[in-house]
Design an enzyme around this catalytic site. Sequence first.
Site, short mmCIF file in Angstrom:
data_model
loop_
_atom_site.label_atom_id
_atom_site.label_comp_id
_atom_site.label_asym_id
_atom_site.label_seq_id
_atom_site.Cartn_x
_atom_site.Cartn_y
_atom_site.Cartn_z
N ARG A 1 53.31 46.50 35.82
CA ARG A 1 52.08 46.54 35.03
C ARG A 1 50.84 46.80 35.89
NH1 ARG A 1 55.69 47.05 32.68
NH2 ARG A 1 56.55 45.96 30.86
N SER B 1 51.65 42.05 24.15
CA SER B 1 51.80 40.93 25.09
C SER B 1 50.47 40.65 25.76
CB SER B 1 52.86 41.26 26.14
OG SER B 1 54.12 41.47 25.52
N GLU C 1 47.03 40.40 30.41
CA GLU C 1 47.36 41.81 30.57
C GLU C 1 46.25 42.73 30.09
OE1 GLU C 1 50.94 44.84 29.16
OE2 GLU C 1 51.39 42.74 29.53
#
Length: 351
Positions: A160, A239, A343
């Site tokens: 990520r 998420s 995130e």
Amino acid sequence: MQELHDAPLAPLTTFRLGGPANRLLTATTDAEVIAAVREADDSGTPLLVIGGGSNLVIGDKGFDGTALRIATKGFELSGTALELAAGEVWTDAVARTVEAGLAGIECLAGIPGSAGATPIQNVGAYGQEVSSVITEVVAYDRHTRETVTLPNEACAFSYRHSRFKAEPDRYVVLRVRFGLEDAGGRSAPLRYPETARAMGVEQGERVPAASASETVLRLRAGKGMVLDPEDHDTWSAGSFFTNPILDEEEHAAFLARAGERLGADVTPPAFPTGDGRVKTSAAWLIDRAGFTKGYGTGPARISTKHTLALTNRGDATTEDLLALAREVVAGVHEAFGVTLVNEPVTVGVSL
């Protein structure tokens, strides 16, 4: 290039949250994108680049500067080589590659957002990451004021993360190039256990690419991870927290805390990353810390379908969302000594 003033930004995000921008530009060509960025840089105006808005949390006060919405179009497929303009809708692009019988991004079906955002976040799900198929990223470099082409190895991809995320004020992605696979209409080998189970095959097997994509879409929809304006569980950024990656000492301390809290027979999820560290599940941590599906009584709550998604139930503010996020972070840290990291990108606010 369309220009609006005191423009609402909430409708441009999947959270449907955030205040207005002083100025909103919508660029439909690479030249317009570059011109808008140069103008902001030359005048010293703060710049916010917006793609699909699926990974963005904007403060209630909005953005004191120029917001640039990238709405460029371009889907070019030559054999197994794919080039996407940054503004292309990611879900549509995935569907077209599956229709063409190509493998490599079929398990990334249903992920909201634009193609230009995929290398920034190194988007991944269900056993696939874009870093495994991206060959080059074409971007405007705000430092050198030139358009540059970065090969995969120069993008510094990790979980990520990427060079683009590490230097958020430097690069504006214009185009992304992918090298896909012609496997005779079959998928890439299935790497994710849940996908393989849902399809009744073993991990590592190939299945029809269309079937893999359809299965992933069904799994995502069951978790509220496919956009639906009528379903508030999808008024989210997917998420909200990344899965923590722990070094050997941190992992040992985590296991000890988990054993004390839940009993010695409980084994938390653990996925070795190959560098001596271990990735564990943020969803598992959140749930075991007491934040179950549907948690909350206010206008921002945990999704009723997935503990990793924080949602706007229709009339939330960004501060409502952040208060919930902070509560979850504090609760998980108190329970397990692990600090969750958000995130989505935050604008004008922070946890």
